[in-house]
Structures are given as structure tokens and as C-alpha cells.
Enzyme design. Structure first.
Site, PDB file in Angstrom:
ATOM      1  N   ALA A 184      69.135  -2.910  52.342  1.00 56.37           N
ATOM      2  CA  ALA A 184      68.525  -4.237  52.386  1.00 56.37           C
ATOM      3  C   ALA A 184      67.629  -4.424  51.174  1.00 56.37           C
ATOM      4  O   ALA A 184      67.027  -3.468  50.672  1.00 56.37           O
ATOM      5  CB  ALA A 184      67.713  -4.399  53.670  1.00 56.37           C
ATOM      6  N   GLY A 186      64.585  -7.115  49.632  1.00 61.44           N
ATOM      7  CA  GLY A 186      63.680  -8.245  49.799  1.00 61.44           C
ATOM      8  C   GLY A 186      62.557  -8.116  48.793  1.00 61.44           C
ATOM      9  O   GLY A 186      61.899  -7.070  48.732  1.00 61.44           O
ATOM     10  N   CYS A 215      67.671  -8.766  59.366  1.00 66.24           N
ATOM     11  CA  CYS A 215      67.841  -9.761  58.296  1.00 66.24           C
ATOM     12  C   CYS A 215      68.300 -11.105  58.835  1.00 66.24           C
ATOM     13  O   CYS A 215      68.789 -11.948  58.077  1.00 66.24           O
ATOM     14  CB  CYS A 215      68.812  -9.257  57.229  1.00 66.24           C
ATOM     15  SG  CYS A 215      68.301  -7.692  56.474  1.00 66.24           S
TER      16      CYS A 215
END
Length: 265
Positions: A184, A186, A215
Site C-alpha cells: 500500500a 499513501g 484502503c
């Protein structure tokens, strides 16, 4: 080639509490903005923790009231914990900042890392991060003896996988042969300097993800290097490989400001 400094911070029994890491990110961010330090990547593990980006919806959080730390990065809710390699690249970018290009560079480094371990990964259009692609729907096996003519996650706006057992648990996406996210991403960019970063699932207990909507994605799941390869893989093995590919991708990047289209007079 620009200089990239790597800081191996805390792993295993020395895993770094999330708030401590967030505070350190802000300190390094200020130092990088002032050109007191080079571009820096913090690498570490966290004790188990849920963090929620700015776009997280209430119906994506744990149902049992488990604490969640709200943070200032983009994206939605995720989990960090043992067996997951977390990286926080703090890099100065030219303005206007091209956020998408920075995310793509991180994805490139992680895709290369997975490939070095023998796992093919890719991007998915419209979804950040690094993915293991699933089979076409018609080729996916029935799960738990249950065969559905339709996927309620796609047809029922109120369907909640957190309440519907292992058939829909994100951690079982591999058994269902669905798309599953292995890393992931971010980030946040402030004053032209990046913060936050990526989380690569090396060998975590992915059942932690079953308590949330990872998510904010309801029709896919999560994966790990160890799970996909069918063998033990450790953070210690993965760490130097990630560093090498990040050094190449970030250090050799041709950083350019985002092109801004100006309206003609």
C-alpha cells in the site's frame, strides 16, 4: 545521481510505535526542507496499529471500536504491524510537485523488489499500490463450497465484508483468486517535501486486515510475499533489496516539476 540516505530504525522486538515514527518524520521533513539533510528513507516495522488517511469513511473502520490513528496522508484506512516493511521516503521535489510521479517511482521500486523474489506484480488502473492480479471471474474457484451467480459486493451498496465471514475476508483473496494488494502507498507533500510512504507485506498475519475495509476497497483483498511464494520470507531478506531498488529509482529519478497547462488569453 542525487544522494539518498537510508535509516534502518527498528524491527522485531524494537518495532517503532506509530506516533514516535510520525514525530520523527516531521522532524526529518523540516530538516530536509531546510536542506540540513539529504533525501532520507526511514525503514522500520510498527507494532499492530490501524491508521486512517483523510478520505477514510466511517463504515471502513473496525466495528469493535479498535483504536484508529487518523493521519494527514492521502488514501484511506490500513493496518501496520509485524511482518510488514514500512518505508517513509522524505524527499524534496521540484515545484509544482508531481505527486503521481512520486507514487509511480515507489511502485516501481516495490514491483522490482517482488520480481527479484520471483513474484510478478503490477499496478491496477485507478488504484494505487502494488498488486498481484487474480484470475478472470469465470475461472475463479468457488470458495468454501459456496458458488455465487453474482458478487454481492458489487451489487449491494450496503454489503459489508467485515460481517460476512471468511468467504469475503480480505485475507482470503488469494484463495478466491482475486486481485490482492501486496504493498500500500499513501503519501503527503508539504512545502515540496514528501512524507509517509509505503507498506510492503512480507510475512504478516493478514487477518488483521479483515477487521477493516483495507484502503476502502471491497472487491479485492491483501497478499504477502510469503503467502504468494509459499515459503518463509523475512524482513531481513527483503530490506537490502528494497533499499537497492529505492536508491536506484529515487536517486536516479529525473525530477521535473509537474507541467501546468495555462489557459490561452
Amino acid at each position: 545521481m542525487s544522494e539518498v540516505r537510508f535509516v534502518r530504525w527498528g524491527f522485531g522486538a524494537d518495532a517503532v510505535e506509530y506516533q514516535e515514527a510520525w514525530d520523527e518524520q516531521r522532524r526529518v521533513h523540516a530538516a530536509r526542507f531546510a536542506d540540513e539533510v539529504p533525501d532520507t528513507v526511514l525503514l522500520l516495522e510498527h507494532p499492530p496499529v490501524y491508521t486512517a488517511g483523510r478520505r477514510t469513511a466511517d463504515d471502513e473502520r473496525p466495528l469493535d471500536g479498535t483504536p484508529v490513528i487518523d493521519v494527514d496522508r492521502g488514501g484511506k484506512i490500513t493496518w501496520h504491524g509485524p511482518g510488514q516493511l514500512v518505508g517513509y521516503p522524505i524527499q524534496k521535489l521540484p515545484r509544482p510537485v508531481d505527486v503521481v510521479a512520486h507514487v509511480r517511482r515507489l511502485e516501481d521500486a516495490l514491483i522490482r523488489t517482488c520480481a527479484e523474489f520471483g513474484l510478478e506484480t503490477t499496478r491496477v488502473e485507478g488504484r494505487s499500490g502494488v498488486w498481484v492480479l487474480g484470475d478472470p471471474v469465470e475461472r475463479r474457484p468457488s470458495f468454501g463450497g459456496l458458488s455465487l451467480d453474482f458478487d454481492p459486493r458489487l451489487t449491494d451498496e450496503e454489503f459489508d465484508p467485515r460481517l460476512n465471514g471468511p468467504e469475503y475476508a480480505p485475507s482470503n483473496a488469494g484463495q478466491r483468486r482475486e486481485d490482492r494488494k501486496i504493498a500500500a502507498i499513501g503519501i503527503r507533500v508539504a512545502k515540496g517535501v514528501t512524507m509517509h510512504g509505503f507498506a510492503l507485506n512480507v510475512n504478516p498475519d493478514n487477518k488483521w486486515f479483515d477487521r477493516i475495509i483495507p484502503c476502502g476497497i471491497r472487491d479485492a483483498g491483501v497478499a504477502s510475499l510469503a503467502g504468494e511464494l509459499g515459503r518463509d520470507v523475512t524482513i531481513e531478506e527483503v530490506l537490502p533489496v528494497v533499499e537497492r531498488h529505492l536508491a536506484d529509482v529515487l536517486g536516479n529519478a529525473d525530477l521535473k516539476p509537474r507541467e501546468v497547462e495555462r489557459a490561452s488569453a
